[in-house]
Structure formats: C-alpha cells, structure tokens
Design a protein around this motif. Structure first.
Motif, PDB file in Angstrom:
ATOM      1  N   HIS A   1       9.012  41.898  -5.050  1.00 36.69           N
ATOM      2  CA  HIS A   1       8.712  42.448  -3.730  1.00 36.69           C
ATOM      3  C   HIS A   1       7.722  41.576  -2.957  1.00 36.69           C
ATOM      4  O   HIS A   1       7.170  42.013  -1.941  1.00 36.69           O
ATOM      5  CB  HIS A   1       8.147  43.862  -3.868  1.00 36.69           C
ATOM      6  CG  HIS A   1       9.040  44.804  -4.606  1.00 36.69           C
ATOM      7  ND1 HIS A   1      10.277  45.189  -4.122  1.00 36.69           N
ATOM      8  CD2 HIS A   1       8.879  45.419  -5.814  1.00 36.69           C
ATOM      9  CE1 HIS A   1      10.842  46.021  -4.989  1.00 36.69           C
ATOM     10  NE2 HIS A   1      10.025  46.169  -6.024  1.00 36.69           N
ATOM     11  N   ASN A   2       7.510  40.346  -3.435  1.00 31.38           N
ATOM     12  CA  ASN A   2       6.579  39.397  -2.819  1.00 31.38           C
ATOM     13  C   ASN A   2       5.140  39.888  -2.852  1.00 31.38           C
ATOM     14  O   ASN A   2       4.320  39.516  -1.997  1.00 31.38           O
ATOM     15  CB  ASN A   2       6.990  39.058  -1.381  1.00 31.38           C
ATOM     16  CG  ASN A   2       8.223  38.197  -1.324  1.00 31.38           C
ATOM     17  OD1 ASN A   2       8.537  37.478  -2.279  1.00 31.38           O
ATOM     18  ND2 ASN A   2       8.951  38.256  -0.222  1.00 31.38           N
ATOM     19  N   ARG A   3       4.809  40.712  -3.839  1.00 34.74           N
ATOM     20  CA  ARG A   3       3.441  41.158  -4.042  1.00 34.74           C
ATOM     21  C   ARG A   3       2.844  40.411  -5.230  1.00 34.74           C
ATOM     22  O   ARG A   3       3.566  39.971  -6.134  1.00 34.74           O
ATOM     23  CB  ARG A   3       3.376  42.669  -4.261  1.00 34.74           C
ATOM     24  CG  ARG A   3       3.969  43.474  -3.110  1.00 34.74           C
ATOM     25  CD  ARG A   3       3.698  44.957  -3.250  1.00 34.74           C
ATOM     26  NE  ARG A   3       2.286  45.253  -3.121  1.00 34.74           N
ATOM     27  CZ  ARG A   3       1.672  45.436  -1.941  1.00 34.74           C
ATOM     28  NH1 ARG A   3       2.352  45.337  -0.810  1.00 34.74           N
ATOM     29  NH2 ARG A   3       0.381  45.710  -1.897  1.00 34.74           N
ATOM     30  N   ILE A   4       1.539  40.258  -5.237  1.00 36.74           N
ATOM     31  CA  ILE A   4       0.882  39.477  -6.276  1.00 36.74           C
ATOM     32  C   ILE A   4       0.989  40.180  -7.624  1.00 36.74           C
ATOM     33  O   ILE A   4       0.657  41.359  -7.761  1.00 36.74           O
ATOM     34  CB  ILE A   4      -0.592  39.238  -5.912  1.00 36.74           C
ATOM     35  CG1 ILE A   4      -0.672  38.279  -4.722  1.00 36.74           C
ATOM     36  CG2 ILE A   4      -1.363  38.664  -7.099  1.00 36.74           C
ATOM     37  CD1 ILE A   4      -2.068  38.037  -4.222  1.00 36.74           C
ATOM     38  N   ALA A   5       1.465  39.426  -8.620  1.00 42.75           N
ATOM     39  CA  ALA A   5       1.552  39.946  -9.981  1.00 42.75           C
ATOM     40  C   ALA A   5       0.461  39.385 -10.872  1.00 42.75           C
ATOM     41  O   ALA A   5       0.163  39.949 -11.928  1.00 42.75           O
ATOM     42  CB  ALA A   5       2.924  39.612 -10.579  1.00 42.75           C
TER      43      ALA A   5
END
Length: 243
Positions: free
Chosen positions: A229-233
C-alpha cells in the motif's frame, strides 16, 4: 511530475520538506508577533528576534463563514500584482494538470484531501494544506498563516536568507522523518519520502521492484522498505560520521 497528478500527490510531494522548513522558521524567529502591510508588501516579525522578510506573497484566505478557501488571485481587493503572482502560478499549474482545487477561485473546505468534512472545521488546517501545495509549484518553502478577524486566516509564503535550511545532517533528517510519520496525513509514504529526499538534495533510488528506497548522503544512509500500500514497513538507518 507527470501530467496526471492529483492534489493528494502534490501534498505528499510537499509534506515533509514543508514540515522541516516550518520547524526551522520556529527556530529562527522564536516567540514572536507579526505584522504585514499588504500595500507596501512588508512582513515583519518582532519578539525574540526582529526580522523583516525580504519578500512576502499572499496566497489566499480560509474563512469559516462560507467554509471555503479563496485564492489571492481571485480576491476582489486590488492587491499589488507582485503580492499575488505566486497564487496565479498555482492556478496555472492547476489548470495545466487538471487539479480543480488549485485552478478554481474558491475551494470548499471539504474538497481538500485531509481537510474537514464540515465547514465549521478550523480554517488553519485548510490554509496549511493549500500553502503546502503552493510550495511545490513556487519553490518557495516557508509559510505563515494567522487569523485576521472573524476566524478567517490569511496565508503567506515568506522569504528571507535565514529561512534557508542548513545542510542535511543525520540527527535532524531522522527527527524530521519520525515527526512526519507520526503527525502528517501522508497519503503515499513512498512518494512523500522520495520527494523529501530529492528536495533536500539527498540521493534517492528505488530498487527494481520499487519496494525499497535508499536515501544517501556522504555521512549517512537510510534504507526504507514499503508494503503493497506504499506505506513504510521498516527503516534501517546508519551514519558514517559519528553524529
């Protein structure tokens, strides 16, 4: 930037670099009062440090009554053209890229991504967001907005040599990134971090899959992993300078 972008994209491009400039502004002026003479195009801070801005640009105003933002280029008041020319550049950018919130004279609060659903929402939020969008277009990155009566907030881009950011240092960059992730309504972390790194003059390169971003400088590196989701992992940072 491509021709097919949205206001949310522009806000992500601006968000982190804008935050760092606003933090720096606070460091420069400290506790303060402000005054502006729109006819003379003069913006002054007094307090911990007295400072007269080298240039001031009126971008628009957010009013609680109509629950809308009015761009300065569309304001019926006969302001000097140099005072409102940046707002006109934002309008032209909005028309070029099909972004109605930037191209329209008046924008309802509820139309702004991350803004309020109700017109009673504090105008400060909308003023800050649309100032951020204007920063990407204009290249002027320091802003100020304040109440001018009846809950309406006037929004400015201001310039002074002391508002320029210091060179990027590892502790500061990490602090800005951490604060951004905790406080900012980022829509696309991947886009926002890439935009910040490029705007700060840092190296920024994605892996072939586009799931990892390497942010680099001579003194430090920050490797960021993103989810689907293009969020930082995950973030792995290290410094080679001992800072």
């Amino acid at each position: 930037m491509s021709a097919t972008i949205t206001l949310a994209d522009v806000l992500d491009d601006a968000a982190i670099l804008s935050l760092e400039h606003q933090l720096h502004l606070g460091e420069v002026i400290g506790s303060h009062s402000w005054n502006v003479d729109l006819r003379e195009q003069r913006f002054v801070f007094t307090g911990d440090r007295d400072l007269t801005c080298s240039r001031v640009h009126l971008l628009g105003s957010a009013a609680p009554g109509p629950g809308s933002w009015l761009w300065a280029w569309a304001n019926p008041t006969d302001y000097p053209e140099p005072l409102t020319e940046l707002s006109a550049r934002v309008r032209d950018f909005g028309r070029q890229h099909g972004i109605p919130e930037l191209a329209s004279a008046e924008v309802p609060f509820g139309a702004v991504p991350g803004g309020p659903a109700e017109p009673a929402f504090e105008p400060a939020r909308v003023a800050a967001l649309l100032l951020d969008a204007a920063k990407v277009v204009s290249g002027s990155w320091t802003s100020y907005h304040a109440e001018v009566g009846g809950g309406t907030r006037a929004a400015f881009l201001i310039e002074h040599p002391d508002f320029r950011l210091p060179p990027p240092a590892f502790p500061r960059v990490m602090r800005v990134l951490q604060q951004s992730l905790a406080e900012l309504p980022l829509h696309d972390h991947r886009r926002a971090l890439y935009g910040y790194a490029r705007g700060r003059g840092l190296g920024a390169a994605f892996d072939p899959e586009g799931t990892r971003l390497a942010i680099t400088s001579p003194d430090f590196s920050i490797d960021v992993e993103f989810d689907q989701h293009n969020r930082i992992a995950g973030i792995n940072a290290k410094t080679t300078s001992g800072n």
